[in-house]
Design an enzyme around this catalytic site. Structure first.
Site, mmCIF file in Angstrom:
data_model
loop_
_atom_site.group_PDB
_atom_site.id
_atom_site.type_symbol
_atom_site.label_atom_id
_atom_site.label_comp_id
_atom_site.label_asym_id
_atom_site.label_seq_id
_atom_site.Cartn_x
_atom_site.Cartn_y
_atom_site.Cartn_z
ATOM 1 N N HIS A 64 5.840 -5.449 -4.122
ATOM 2 C CA HIS A 64 5.415 -5.205 -5.410
ATOM 3 C C HIS A 64 6.047 -6.195 -6.608
ATOM 4 O O HIS A 64 7.131 -6.000 -7.080
ATOM 5 C CB HIS A 64 5.814 -3.785 -5.868
ATOM 6 C CG HIS A 64 4.952 -2.648 -5.346
ATOM 7 N ND1 HIS A 64 3.624 -2.565 -5.570
ATOM 8 C CD2 HIS A 64 5.298 -1.858 -4.123
ATOM 9 C CE1 HIS A 64 3.206 -1.308 -4.661
ATOM 10 N NE2 HIS A 64 4.216 -1.381 -3.983
ATOM 11 N N GLY A 70 6.200 3.624 -12.558
ATOM 12 C CA GLY A 70 5.778 4.339 -13.567
ATOM 13 C C GLY A 70 5.274 5.479 -13.619
ATOM 14 O O GLY A 70 4.877 6.339 -14.543
ATOM 15 N N HIS A 196 -2.585 2.323 1.418
ATOM 16 C CA HIS A 196 -1.548 3.173 1.351
ATOM 17 C C HIS A 196 -1.863 4.617 1.784
ATOM 18 O O HIS A 196 -2.714 5.257 1.373
ATOM 19 C CB HIS A 196 -1.201 3.424 -0.081
ATOM 20 C CG HIS A 196 -0.369 4.354 -0.687
ATOM 21 N ND1 HIS A 196 1.094 4.402 -0.989
ATOM 22 C CD2 HIS A 196 -0.652 5.675 -0.736
ATOM 23 C CE1 HIS A 196 1.576 5.425 -1.168
ATOM 24 N NE2 HIS A 196 0.709 6.283 -1.153
ATOM 25 N N HIS A 224 3.160 2.590 5.383
ATOM 26 C CA HIS A 224 3.919 3.761 5.265
ATOM 27 C C HIS A 224 3.457 4.723 6.313
ATOM 28 O O HIS A 224 3.656 6.021 6.159
ATOM 29 C CB HIS A 224 3.545 4.415 3.816
ATOM 30 C CG HIS A 224 3.678 3.586 2.594
ATOM 31 N ND1 HIS A 224 4.649 2.492 2.364
ATOM 32 C CD2 HIS A 224 2.728 3.460 1.357
ATOM 33 C CE1 HIS A 224 4.183 1.931 1.305
ATOM 34 N NE2 HIS A 224 3.465 2.633 0.828
ATOM 35 N N ASP A 285 8.003 -2.487 0.964
ATOM 36 C CA ASP A 285 7.497 -1.956 -0.262
ATOM 37 C C ASP A 285 8.466 -2.381 -1.212
ATOM 38 O O ASP A 285 8.898 -1.427 -2.126
ATOM 39 C CB ASP A 285 7.735 -0.446 0.059
ATOM 40 C CG ASP A 285 6.878 0.580 -1.072
ATOM 41 O OD1 ASP A 285 5.822 -0.208 -1.794
ATOM 42 O OD2 ASP A 285 6.953 1.655 -1.186
#
Length: 389
Positions: A64, A70, A196, A224, A285
Site C-alpha cells: 500500500h 482508515g 484479498h 493473505h 502487505d
C-alpha cells in the site's frame, strides 16, 4: 561506470555456484566465472563478494504505497511507503495497490506514488481498483486502465470473504477477471486480479468456482492465504489445482496466537502438498493496516505492515526449516516477477535489470543492495534516503 562483483555464491534463483557478474549502467551485462576484461576495462569498480550470497532483489507484489488503513477513522490512516524501508528490506520492486479506502485514496495518487518510487531509483508498478466493486477507474474501465496506463498491470486488491468487501456476486467478480485478462492481452501485461481473502467461512468459494471456467487460475493472485487454518487448508487444495498462493509476511504475535499460519510453516506444508515454489510467493502487505476486530466487527487494535518483513521471514524460514535457498529466492522474488510479467525482474541473467542483493552467508544479513545498477546499500549501511526523509 562498470561494477564487477566477483566470487559470489549466486542464486539466480537456480544455484550457479561461485561466479561473477558485470553491471553496466542499470543492466547485468555479463555473467560467468572469469571476466576477461577485468584488467583493461576503464572505470571498473570491483567488489570481492567472497563468503557472500548474491540473489535477485526482492519483489513485493502487495504494498500500500500511498498508505492504507482508515478502518478506525481518519487518525488510523497509515503513512506512505518511504525509500529507506525498501533499502533496509532488500526490496527493489513493489506493486502498489489500494485496500479498504478508495475514498481518501485514489488510483491517480497511486500512480503518482508509483512514479515517485521510480524517480527515487527503485522499480514500481500498480493495480487499479480497491476492495470495492465497481472499480473507480481512471480511463473508463478496468480493461482501459490496464491497456492504457503504463504502470498498471492488473486490478485489486478486490475483497472477498470479508465484512469490508462490497459483496460482489460471482458474475460480477468474473466480469472483472475477464476485463483484466483482456486488458492484459491488449497491452502485453499480466492482467492479474489481486484478491484479498478475509476470515469469512466462504473462503475461496469464488476462486474454486472460477477454476471451472475458461479463465485460468494464473489470472488471480489470492493473498493473505495464511491468515487462518481453515483458509490455509483451502489454499493447499487450490495450489494443487494449479492456482497461485500468496502468503503475507507482516504479522503480530496476536495474529499468530489467534491461528494465523506462520509463513515458514505454510511454505513447508505447501511444498509437501506438491504445490511448486513457482506458484508460491511471499508479500508484505506493506504500509497496510493490520486491524483486529472483535466478534461484533468492532475495531480493537491496529498496526502497520512492513516491506522489511519479507527478508526477515526469509531469514527465519531458512533458520527454522530445512528448505533450499533456491526455493526461498523463488518465493521472495522470482514467482511474483514471473506471475506479474515484470520485465527484467526476479532473475539474475544477462540483459536483466541489475536489481541485486548481497547477503552474508551466515545469517543472511543484508550487506549490499543494487537497484537498477545503483548502489543503495554498502556494508550494511543505507546510502540513500527518500526525498522527504
Amino acid at each position: 561506470m562498470f561494477i564487477l562483483i566477483k566470487n559470489a555464491d549466486i542464486y539466480a534463483p537456480e544455484p550457479l555456484g561461485i561466479s561473477s557478474l558485470l553491471i553496466s549502467h542499470d543492466k547485468i551485462a555479463w555473467l560467468g566465472k572469469n571476466f576477461p576484461a577485468e584488467a583493461t576495462l576503464p572505470d571498473l569498480e570491483i567488489i570481492d563478494a567472497a563468503g557472500k550470497i548474491l540473489i535477485p532483489g526482492i519483489v513485493d507484489s502487495h504494498v500500500h504505497v500511498t498508505g492504507g488503513g482508515g478502518e478506525g477513522g481518519f487518525a488510523t490512516r497509515t503513512p506512505e511507503l518511504v525509500l529507506s524501508d525498501m533499502v533496509k528490506g532488500g526490496v527493489t520492486t513493489v506493486v502498489g495497490l489500494l485496500g479498504t479506502d478508495d475514498v481518501t485514496r485514489s488510483t491517480g495518487a497511486l500512480i503518482a506514488k508509483t512514479n515517485a518510487i521510480r524517480a527515487e531509483g527503485m522499480s514500481a508498478w500498480a493495480m487499479t481498483g480497491s476492495y470495492q466493486l465497481p472499480v473507480k477507474s481512471l480511463c473508463g474501465g478496468v480493461r482501459d486502465d490496464i491497456a492504457l496506463l503504463e504502470p498498471v498491470i492488473g486490478v485489486g486488491e478486490v475483497a472477498l470473504s470479508d465484512h469490508r468487501s462490497s459483496q460482489p456476486t460471482f458474475e460480477e467478480f468474473m466480469r472483472l477477471a475477464s476485463a483484466a485478462r483482456v486488458g492484459g492481452m491488449l497491452s502485453g501485461k499480466a492482467g492479474v486480479v489481486n484478491v484479498h481473502l478475509g476470515d469469512a467461512p466462504s473462503g475461496l468459494d469464488y476462486l474454486f468456482r472460477a477454476a471451472e471456467t475458461e479463465i485460468p487460475p494464473s489470472q488471480f493472485i489470492p493473498t493473505h492465504m495464511n491468515r487462518n487454518p481453515e483458509l490455509f487448508k483451502e489454499a493447499c487444495r487450490y495450489g494443487t489445482m494449479g492456482g497461485y498462493v500468496d502468503l503475507t509476511t507482516s504479522t503480530t504475535p496476536q495474529f499468530l496466537e489467534e491461528g494465523e499460519v506462520e509463513c515458514g510453516r505454510a511454505l513447508t506444508e505447501l511444498l509437501a502438498a506438491s504445490v511448486p515454489a513457482e506458484r508460491i510467493s511471499f508479500s508484505s502487505d506493506g504500509q497496510g493496516s493490520m486491524p483486529a476486530f472483535d466478534a461484533a466487527g468492532n475495531l480493537t487494535g491496529l498496526t502497520i505492515g512492513r516491506v522489511t518483513s519479507i527478508l526477515e521471514t526469509m531469514r527465519s524460514t531458512v533458520k527454522n526449516y530445512d528448505l533450499p535457498l533456491e526455493t526461498m529466492v523463488r518465493v521472495v522474488s522470482t514467482t511474483a516477477a514471473d506471475h506479474c510479467k515484470l520485465p527484467g525482474k526476479g532473475h539474475i541473467k544477462e540483459g536483466y535489470d541489475a536489481d541485486l542483493i548481497l547477503l552474508e552467508a551466515d545469517g543472511l544479513g543484508l550487506d549490499t543492495l543494487f537497484a537498477r545498477g545503483r548502489k543503495m546499500m554498502s556494508d550494511g549501511r543505507p546510502l540513500v534516503k527518500g526525498t522527504f526523509e
